[in-house]
Design an enzyme around this catalytic site. Structure first.
Site, PDB file in Angstrom:
ATOM      1  N   ASP A  12       0.862  -1.182   0.000  1.00 29.16           N
ATOM      2  CA  ASP A  12       0.000   0.000   0.000  1.00 29.16           C
ATOM      3  C   ASP A  12       0.898   1.231   0.000  1.00 29.16           C
ATOM      4  OD1 ASP A  12      -1.514   2.226   1.517  1.00 29.16           O
ATOM      5  OD2 ASP A  12      -3.096   0.800   1.019  1.00 29.16           O
ATOM      6  N   LEU A  13       0.670   2.161  -0.927  1.00 22.98           N
ATOM      7  CA  LEU A  13       1.467   3.386  -0.950  1.00 22.98           C
ATOM      8  C   LEU A  13       1.145   4.238   0.280  1.00 22.98           C
ATOM      9  CD1 LEU A  13       1.335   4.560  -4.693  1.00 22.98           C
ATOM     10  CD2 LEU A  13       2.798   2.833  -3.619  1.00 22.98           C
TER      11      LEU A  13
ATOM     12  N   ASP B  70      -4.531   2.243  -4.432  1.00 25.82           N
ATOM     13  CA  ASP B  70      -3.073   2.319  -4.334  1.00 25.82           C
ATOM     14  C   ASP B  70      -2.502   1.049  -3.701  1.00 25.82           C
ATOM     15  OD1 ASP B  70      -4.336   3.042  -1.922  1.00 25.82           O
ATOM     16  OD2 ASP B  70      -2.531   4.028  -1.186  1.00 25.82           O
TER      17      ASP B  70
END
Length: 304
Positions: free
Chosen positions: A177-178, A220
């Site tokens: 996950d960004l 994301d």
């Protein structure tokens, strides 16, 4: 385009070669049916063939039947050259798999028309294959990042888990996950957000091994499948991907952005049966551990 000419009469081969070359085509000429069949097996095989009906070793119709029996080879447009003009003979030739025929003696203009018709058919087929390939890619890949789509990456995961069970191998699974990506969209706008997603995807694809699979799981979040990786190797891969993402800032119109990720890693033990949904859920729980621990790190969790 290369054209195969197969005829056991030297004067006919010479005439055909002269006409076909004059029309701007490359020529490969052989003098018997077996040589023609072998020429059509090569890596750079001609896509269009002019085959004499009666030849030593193998007849034109026999070659047609063998060519049409192939399932994965590129299509070959075949013109039969024959002295037989009876309707039954011509029908037999077409039923063997020929696309067209020319009755001897023939005129150069007649042959040119037949060749142009064959080339049009082959060009149209190539356009259809290209369009079909584009549709397949669109159906299985994420439109923004070019990575495998959510459905496609889960399908690959199921395949790899089944294969690992059969072969007593392990499979690593990483969910990334960004970090603070919502802030990127809120601060810089969605166009910059898309730029960051695309660059992140590019770096992930470069950081993994050639046979690993990377997909956009949603938003994301990204999912990586690492065949053959045990716990230690999966964590090492996740950490390598994390380092590659953060190594260089992403240039944007208003400055630079450093990409960091939180990652949850797990692995299916060799020979153990586990469903794709279950192992992704384990990766997801490990991911939330990484987030709760302060982000920008990898956490490991073993499936039960």
């Amino acid at each position: 385009m290369k054209i195969l000419i197969a005829d056991d009469e030297a004067n006919v081969r010479t005439l055909l070669n002269s006409i076909v070359t004059r029309l701007g085509y490359e020529v490969e000429a052989v003098n018997d049916g077996m040589a023609a069949w072998m020429a059509l097996q090569g890596p750079d095989a001609p896509q269009l063939a002019i085959l004499d009906w009666l030849m030593p070793e193998m007849s034109g119709p026999e070659i047609c039947r063998k060519v049409r029996q192939r399932t994965h080879a590129p299509y070959v447009y075949i013109i039969l050259l024959t002295a037989m003009s009876k309707l039954d003979d011509l029908v037999a030739g077409m039923e063997a798999g020929a696309d067209d025929y020319i009755v001897k003696p023939f005129h150069a203009q007649q042959l040119g028309v037949r060749l142009r018709a064959g080339q049009r058919i082959l060009d149209l087929q190539q356009e259809l294959l290209t369009a079909q390939k584009a549709l397949e890619i669109r159906a299985t890949h994420d439109g923004l990042t070019g990575l495998l789509s959510h459905a496609a990456i889960l399908e690959r995961l199921t395949e790899e888990l089944n294969r690992a069970e059969r072969e007593m191998a392990s499979v690593g699974v990483i969910l990334l996950d960004l970090d603070h990506f919502k802030g990127v969209n809120d601060t810089y706008g969605h166009m910059v957000g898309d730029q960051v997603l695309k660059e992140s995807a590019r770096r992930m694809a470069l950081a993994v091994r050639s046979y690993d699979m990377v997909g956009r799981y949603g938003g994301d979040e990204f999912l990586i499948i690492a065949p053959g990786c045990d716990a230690e190797a999966t964590v090492q891969l996740a950490e390598r991907v994390s380092r590659e993402l953060a190594a260089t800032s992403v240039m944007i119109p208003n400055g630079n952005i450093t990409i960091t990720v939180s990652a949850g890693a797990t692995a299916a033990r060799a020979g153990n049966k586990i469903e794709s949904g279950s192992i992704v859920e384990v990766s997801d729980r490990a991911l939330y551990r990484a987030k709760r621990a302060g982000r920008n790190q990898v956490k490991w969790l073993m499936p039960e």
